[in-house]
Every structure is written in structure tokens, then in C-alpha cells.
Design a protein around this motif. Structure first.
Motif, PDB file in Angstrom:
ATOM      1  N   ILE A 118       0.835  -1.205   0.000  1.00  0.00           N
ATOM      2  CA  ILE A 118       0.000   0.000   0.000  1.00  0.00           C
ATOM      3  C   ILE A 118       0.870   1.255   0.000  1.00  0.00           C
ATOM      4  O   ILE A 118       0.633   2.202  -0.751  1.00  0.00           O
ATOM      5  CB  ILE A 118      -0.963  -0.015   1.210  1.00  0.00           C
ATOM      6  N   ILE A 119       1.877   1.298   0.851  1.00  0.00           N
ATOM      7  CA  ILE A 119       2.850   2.391   0.848  1.00  0.00           C
ATOM      8  C   ILE A 119       4.232   1.775   0.667  1.00  0.00           C
ATOM      9  O   ILE A 119       4.796   1.221   1.623  1.00  0.00           O
ATOM     10  CB  ILE A 119       2.804   3.226   2.149  1.00  0.00           C
ATOM     11  N   PRO A 120       4.786   1.824  -0.533  1.00  0.00           N
ATOM     12  CA  PRO A 120       6.117   1.238  -0.750  1.00  0.00           C
ATOM     13  C   PRO A 120       7.160   1.906   0.144  1.00  0.00           C
ATOM     14  O   PRO A 120       7.296   3.139   0.149  1.00  0.00           O
ATOM     15  CB  PRO A 120       6.384   1.520  -2.229  1.00  0.00           C
ATOM     16  N   MET A 121       7.886   1.116   0.905  1.00  0.00           N
ATOM     17  CA  MET A 121       8.897   1.648   1.808  1.00  0.00           C
ATOM     18  C   MET A 121      10.044   2.302   1.040  1.00  0.00           C
ATOM     19  O   MET A 121      10.792   3.118   1.596  1.00  0.00           O
ATOM     20  CB  MET A 121       9.425   0.544   2.717  1.00  0.00           C
ATOM     21  N   GLY A 122      10.172   1.955  -0.252  1.00  0.00           N
ATOM     22  CA  GLY A 122      11.200   2.585  -1.073  1.00  0.00           C
ATOM     23  C   GLY A 122      11.020   4.088  -1.202  1.00  0.00           C
ATOM     24  O   GLY A 122      11.987   4.820  -1.458  1.00  0.00           O
ATOM     25  N   LEU A 123       9.781   4.572  -1.015  1.00  0.00           N
ATOM     26  CA  LEU A 123       9.537   6.012  -1.055  1.00  0.00           C
ATOM     27  C   LEU A 123      10.406   6.749  -0.044  1.00  0.00           C
ATOM     28  O   LEU A 123      10.922   7.837  -0.312  1.00  0.00           O
ATOM     29  CB  LEU A 123       8.059   6.310  -0.752  1.00  0.00           C
ATOM     30  N   PHE A 124      10.565   6.166   1.140  1.00  0.00           N
ATOM     31  CA  PHE A 124      11.263   6.849   2.221  1.00  0.00           C
ATOM     32  C   PHE A 124      12.780   6.758   2.090  1.00  0.00           C
ATOM     33  O   PHE A 124      13.511   7.350   2.886  1.00  0.00           O
ATOM     34  CB  PHE A 124      10.803   6.279   3.566  1.00  0.00           C
ATOM     35  N   LYS A 125      13.260   5.998   1.088  1.00  0.00           N
ATOM     36  CA  LYS A 125      14.683   5.987   0.793  1.00  0.00           C
ATOM     37  C   LYS A 125      15.066   7.125  -0.147  1.00  0.00           C
ATOM     38  O   LYS A 125      16.247   7.409  -0.334  1.00  0.00           O
ATOM     39  CB  LYS A 125      15.066   4.642   0.165  1.00  0.00           C
ATOM     40  N   ASN A 126      14.056   7.747  -0.735  1.00  0.00           N
ATOM     41  CA  ASN A 126      14.272   8.893  -1.615  1.00  0.00           C
ATOM     42  C   ASN A 126      14.405  10.141  -0.741  1.00  0.00           C
ATOM     43  O   ASN A 126      13.471  10.526  -0.043  1.00  0.00           O
ATOM     44  CB  ASN A 126      13.089   9.015  -2.581  1.00  0.00           C
ATOM     45  N   GLN A 127      15.580  10.781  -0.770  1.00  0.00           N
ATOM     46  CA  GLN A 127      15.826  11.912   0.128  1.00  0.00           C
ATOM     47  C   GLN A 127      14.851  13.063  -0.102  1.00  0.00           C
ATOM     48  O   GLN A 127      14.379  13.697   0.844  1.00  0.00           O
ATOM     49  CB  GLN A 127      17.270  12.420  -0.058  1.00  0.00           C
ATOM     50  N   ILE A 128      14.525  13.339  -1.368  1.00  0.00           N
ATOM     51  CA  ILE A 128      13.599  14.430  -1.670  1.00  0.00           C
ATOM     52  C   ILE A 128      12.234  14.142  -1.064  1.00  0.00           C
ATOM     53  O   ILE A 128      11.623  15.004  -0.414  1.00  0.00           O
ATOM     54  CB  ILE A 128      13.486  14.635  -3.196  1.00  0.00           C
ATOM     55  N   VAL A 129      11.739  12.912  -1.263  1.00  0.00           N
ATOM     56  CA  VAL A 129      10.435  12.539  -0.730  1.00  0.00           C
ATOM     57  C   VAL A 129      10.439  12.601   0.792  1.00  0.00           C
ATOM     58  O   VAL A 129       9.519  13.148   1.413  1.00  0.00           O
ATOM     59  CB  VAL A 129      10.049  11.118  -1.208  1.00  0.00           C
ATOM     60  N   LEU A 130      11.471  12.059   1.420  1.00  0.00           N
ATOM     61  CA  LEU A 130      11.540  12.023   2.877  1.00  0.00           C
ATOM     62  C   LEU A 130      11.544  13.432   3.472  1.00  0.00           C
ATOM     63  O   LEU A 130      10.806  13.720   4.423  1.00  0.00           O
ATOM     64  CB  LEU A 130      12.799  11.265   3.314  1.00  0.00           C
ATOM     65  N   ILE A 131      12.353  14.324   2.917  1.00  0.00           N
ATOM     66  CA  ILE A 131      12.409  15.702   3.424  1.00  0.00           C
ATOM     67  C   ILE A 131      11.081  16.413   3.185  1.00  0.00           C
ATOM     68  O   ILE A 131      10.574  17.126   4.059  1.00  0.00           O
ATOM     69  CB  ILE A 131      13.578  16.470   2.780  1.00  0.00           C
ATOM     70  N   CYS A 132      10.492  16.212   2.006  1.00  0.00           N
ATOM     71  CA  CYS A 132       9.213  16.875   1.709  1.00  0.00           C
ATOM     72  C   CYS A 132       8.108  16.388   2.642  1.00  0.00           C
ATOM     73  O   CYS A 132       7.269  17.188   3.078  1.00  0.00           O
ATOM     74  CB  CYS A 132       8.820  16.636   0.254  1.00  0.00           C
ATOM     75  N   TYR A 133       8.082  15.101   2.955  1.00  0.00           N
ATOM     76  CA  TYR A 133       7.077  14.597   3.892  1.00  0.00           C
ATOM     77  C   TYR A 133       7.265  15.222   5.272  1.00  0.00           C
ATOM     78  O   TYR A 133       6.293  15.597   5.936  1.00  0.00           O
ATOM     79  CB  TYR A 133       7.170  13.072   3.994  1.00  0.00           C
ATOM     80  N   ALA A 134       8.516  15.324   5.719  1.00  0.00           N
ATOM     81  CA  ALA A 134       8.789  15.927   7.029  1.00  0.00           C
ATOM     82  C   ALA A 134       8.395  17.403   7.049  1.00  0.00           C
ATOM     83  O   ALA A 134       7.767  17.883   8.004  1.00  0.00           O
ATOM     84  CB  ALA A 134      10.267  15.764   7.381  1.00  0.00           C
TER      85      ALA A 134
END
Length: 530
Positions: free
Chosen positions: A255-271
Motif C-alpha cells: 500500500i505504501i512502498p517503503m522505497g519512497l522513504f529511501k528517496n531523500q527528496i520525498v523524505l524531506i518533503c514529507y517531514a
């Protein structure tokens, strides 16, 4: 890649904006109708759950819808969301008691969550990243516009017709959007999938979000939940989160691929999205309390003072999107600028007091809204630009989810801090102003909530008690009111200060955000899945 005519794009985009506006408006239009609903249906102790059920349901469904729309297409889910929203609007208007109303609002939250999760993804389907900014800005502005007109519209409909029409008014507009979507919505085929749905992941995600959001939404002193139940919900939610992450790492189509959170841009944008949501919702809720409780404005006028903030948000969202599309897509620079403006606005809010003039207060909240408007669309676009097309839906919907989660966390945390600081300041100053004959125990009940500053009936009862207890009753009453205002000012300054530092952390994180050129065309749909 699919090709759409300009007419298809315009009609589809119009339908998306209308659907997003209805979903956003439904959260604000009900506020002024609630007293009449409570009068007819009863259940005052369940007052907050009419909104909480909607918020929790929409938060749960967002990431789930995002992923499923990636696997099975957008059109099916958008139409499903609209149909659920339409039927639940009828159910809300026909509710005979508060239990039916809360259940109908929860179902309506599911429909709204599906529409909101899919809306920005559809915009991404229609326009490549380099062109997307100006359209995403219009979508973000929808939320601000709904906040401006929602309460007034709800009051007008309730007074002129009945509270039921606050819900029934959705029927013709929902039908119009459904027709638009059937005729013009592009039926974009998803990438090939093995057809397996991560049912266990859906269940675990639901069991993670619902208890957590329920505990946050209930707040302190809620008649439904005790302190022990609050703690139990948080612990249970944490355990389910661990199980969810374990499951997602093992499943082929999570449902939520954990690979998303390995992407630095995605991780920072979510935070950053979580932190700006924390600052935004906390600020919006407490600004009317400042105008009414500290500056002494009426309830109607204090609500109207949110309008400059929302207009700033609209201006910032549209302007930011247009600038992004016209200047080559420098989302990092614009994001830093927006959050810096937000930080400055919140800092100015911490400096306000009882002597602050209305013009200065309006400028400060307008600046805060402008900063929010500049920042909000950018991080959605940055996320969309950094993920492969087959993950566009889940990445976009998870961005919206983190904004909602940040808002819910901000409301709960800042509300608890405000109540604690208010009580502490008031009780600390109380002994120095009370003459003999006035019972401290009686007045400490006032410290449980700043409601006495905004409720004339409670003020009148307090004044009568003090007048009967001492010969200098009027002077003592005025001193108590003055201390209450000072205590509320102190508490709200603390709230805005914490919101400011949340924005400060978001600003710091934004410095480390990697900026990559915005794509000028969609990624080919033939990519290999992650």
C-alpha cells in the motif's frame, strides 16, 4: 504515453477543482450549522465527533486510495469517491440522531478522502511537472477559499432554509461533477499488475491510523475517552505501525512502498509537509481565540479576521505556482522563501499582546497565510517530480496524509499546551488580586478553560458571584478579567512560539532538499516497477 485534447484537460481539471472544493467546503460549512444540529438531534457530548469522524476517515483512506489508483486507474476511484460523497450527504441530511450523523459523516469522510487523495494526482496526470505548478497552486487555493466562505455560507443556508440543506446542497453539484467525469475524465490505463491487493497492509494501516487519530481528535477531557484509553490507543497504534512496516517490506504491491522513504527528496518533503501542517492548523484554530479573548472582538468579527490570512494563502498559492512554472522550477528556493515568510509571521504573532492594534494583527496573520500559500504546493510538486510515474498516486496521497497528520498532531499538542499554560499563569496570579471573602476554589474552575473570556453568560455569572462576595466586586471582577486576558495572551504566545519553531525546523530541513530539474513531459508508463 497517453494524449489528451485541450478540451479534455480543461473539463477534467474543472471537475477536479469542483470536487476538491466540495470536499474542502464540507469541513468548514458545517461549523455554523452545528448549534442547530445539536438543538435538533441532541448529543452535545458528541459535538466534536461530527468533525473528528470526518477527519479520521479521510486520513485513513488517502494513502490507500493513492496506491490503489496507481494499480487500477484514477477514474474508477474518483467516481467511487463522488458517489460515496453524494449518498452520504443525503444520509447526513436525513439523520435522526447524533449517532446516525456521526456514522454518516465518517462515510462522507471516506468519499472526501478519496477525492482529495486523487485530485492532485489527476492534476499530475494532466500536466507534466514543468507546467504543473500553476495548476497545483489553484488546487491549494481551494482550501483557503472554502475556509473563507464556508462558515458564512453554512450560517446563511441554516437560517434561510434548515441545517439539512447544508448537506442536501451537495447533491446537484455532485451530480454535475459525476457527469463531467463520466464524459471527459481520461480513462488512463494503469501499468500491468498481478491483481493482488495488499489487504493485510490495508488492515494494518487502518489499525495504525484510526487509534492514533482518534486519541488526537478526542483531546483532554473528552467524555468518550479516559486518560488510560488514550495511552492504550497510542501504544496499540505504535505496535500496528511496526507490523505495517514489516508487512510492506515483504509484499510485492505494498500500500505504501517503503522505497519512497529511501528517496531523500520525498523524505524531506514529507517531514516539511508534516511540520507546516502542524504550524498551519494550530495557528488557524487559535487566531480567532486571540482576537476574541485578548482583543475583545465579537465572535463574528474574530472569525472574519481569518479572511486576510486565507486571502494571503490564496495569493501565495496561486503566485507560487505561476512563478514555479514560469521561472524554471526552482522549488527549493521558493520553498525556503515561503517557510521563511511563515516563520517571520509566526514570530510576529508571538509578539502580539492586548495592546496590539488591529491593523498590526491583520498584517501579521496575512504574512503567515502568505508564507503558507507559497510553501504548500511546492513540496507536492517536488515529490511528484522525484518518483516514477507508477508511484505518482501513492506519493501524492501520502503527502496529503502527512499534512493532515501534522494538522491533527498540532491541534492536539498545541491545544493541550495552551490549556496548561493558561491555567498555570492564571492560578499563579490569582492570590495577588483576591480579597477576603472570595473563594479561590470557586475561581480555580475558571482556569480550566479560557471560555469565560468569550462566553458572556459565564462572565455574567462570575461577576454576580464576585459582587456578592465582596464590597469591591466590580473592581475585583475587572482585575480578574485583566489577569485572564494576560494569561490567555501568555498561553497563545507559547502556542505561536512552538508553531514558529516547527516552521524553523521545516526551514532547516528545506536547506538540505535536493533540487532536480522539473520534467517537461510525463515519464513513460512502460517503466519497470519498483
Amino acid at each position: 504515453m497517453y494524449q489528451l485534447t485541450q478540451r479534455q484537460k480543461i473539463m477534467t481539471f474543472s471537475g477536479v477543482i469542483m470536487a476538491m472544493f466540495m470536499a474542502a467546503l464540507d469541513q468548514t460549512v458545517i461549523s455554523t450549522a452545528m448549534p442547530r444540529i445539536i438543538a435538533d438531534l441532541g448529543g452535545f457530548s458528541q459535538y466534536t465527533w461530527v468533525s473528528s469522524a470526518y477527519i479520521i476517515a479521510s486520513a485513513v483512506i488517502m494513502p490507500i486510495t493513492g496506491r490503489l489508483s496507481d494499480l487500477y486507474g484514477r477514474k474508477l476511484f474518483y467516481l467511487l469517491g463522488m458517489i460515496i460523497f453524494l449518498l452520504s450527504s443525503v444520509a447526513c441530511g436525513m439523520s435522526q440522531d447524533m449517532t446516525q450523523m456521526i456514522a454518516s459523516r465518517a462515510v462522507k469522510g471516506l468519499g472526501a478522502g478519496i477525492m482529495m487523495a486523487t485530485g492532485f494526482t489527476v492534476i499530475a496526470d494532466l500536466f507534466p511537472p514543468a507546467q504543473r505548478g500553476k495548476y497545483t497552486g489553484y488546487g491549494s487555493a481551494v482550501f483557503a477559499v472554502s475556509s473563507i466562505i464556508g462558515p458564512t455560507l453554512g450560517g446563511y443556508i441554516t437560517d434561510m432554509f434548515s441545517w439539512q440543506w447544508v448537506f442536501f446542497i451537495n447533491i446537484p453539484f455532485s451530480l454535475l461533477v459525476i457527469v463531467l467525469f463520466i464524459l471527459f475524465f481520461p480513462d488512463i490505463p494503469p501499468q500491468a499488475t498481478d491483481g493482488k491487493i495488499d489487504i493485510f497492509g490495508v488492515l494494518l494501516l487502518t489499525l495504525t491510523i484510526v487509534p492514533f487519530m482518534t486519541a488526537l481528535a478526542a483531546g483532554r477531557g473528552d467524555p468518550v475517552l479516559s486518560g488510560v484509553r488514550h495511552c492504550a490507543l497510542f501504544v496499540f497504534s505504535g505496535l500496528m505501525l511496526v507490523c505495517f512496516i514489516w508487512n510492506e517490506c515483504r509484499f510485492k504491491n505494498p500500500i505504501i512502498p517503503m522505497g519512497l522513504f529511501k528517496n531523500q527528496i520525498v523524505l524531506i518533503c514529507y517531514a516539511v509537509t508534516f511540520l507546516t501542517g502542524f504550524s498551519m492548523y494550530g495557528t488557524i484554530v487559535f487566531i480567532p481565540l486571540y482576537f476574541q479573548g485578548v482583543l475583545g472582538a465579537t465572535a463574528m468579527i474574530s472569525g472574519n479576521f481569518l479572511t486576510p490570512m486565507m486571502l494571503g494563502l490564496v495569493l501565495g498559492s496561486i503566485g507560487s505556482g505561476q512563478l514555479l512554472a514560469r521561472t524554471g522550477g526552482h522549488y527549493k528556493i521558493q520553498g525556503i522563501t515561503g517557510i521563511a515568510v511563515l516563520f517571520t509571521g509566526l514570530y510576529l504573532l508571538t509578539r502580539m499582546g492586548a495592546q496590539t492594534d488591529l491593523g498590526t494583527a491583520v498584517f501579521n496573520i496575512s504574512l503567515t497565510g502568505l508564507g503558507l500559500g507559497i510553501a504548500i504546493p511546492l513540496h507536492t510538486i517536488a515529490v511528484q517530480n522525484s518518483v516514477p510515474y507508477h508511484m505518482l498516486g501513492v506519493a501524492t496521497a501520502t503527502t496529503a496524509f502527512f499534512r493532515s497528520l501534522g494538522g491533527a498532531t498540532g491541534l492536539a499538542a498545541l491545544g493541550a499546551i495552551m490549556n496548561y499554560r493558561f491555567s498555570d499563569a492564571f492560578l499563579g496570579a490569582l492570590p495577588g488580586i483576591l480579597p477576603k471573602g472570595v473563594l479561590v476554589d470557586r475561581l480555580t474552575q475558571v482556569a480550566m478553560s479560557p471560555r469565560v473570556l468569550v462566553d458572556p453568560d459565564i462572565q455574567a455569572r462570575l461577576q454576580i458571584y464576585i459582587m456578592e462576595a465582596t464590597s469591591h466586586g466590580n473592581a475585583v471582577f475587572q482585575d480578574i478579567i485583566s489577569v485572564l486576558k494576560q494569561s490567555l495572551q501568555y498561553a497563545l504566545s507559547e502556542v505561536f512560539f512552538i508553531g514558529m519553531w516547527a516552521a524553523g525546523v521545516a526551514l532547516l530541513l528545506s536547506v538540505f532538499l535536493k533540487e532536480i530539474p522539473l520534467r517537461r513531459q510525463h515519464q513513460p508508463s512502460g517503466q519497470t516497477k519498483a
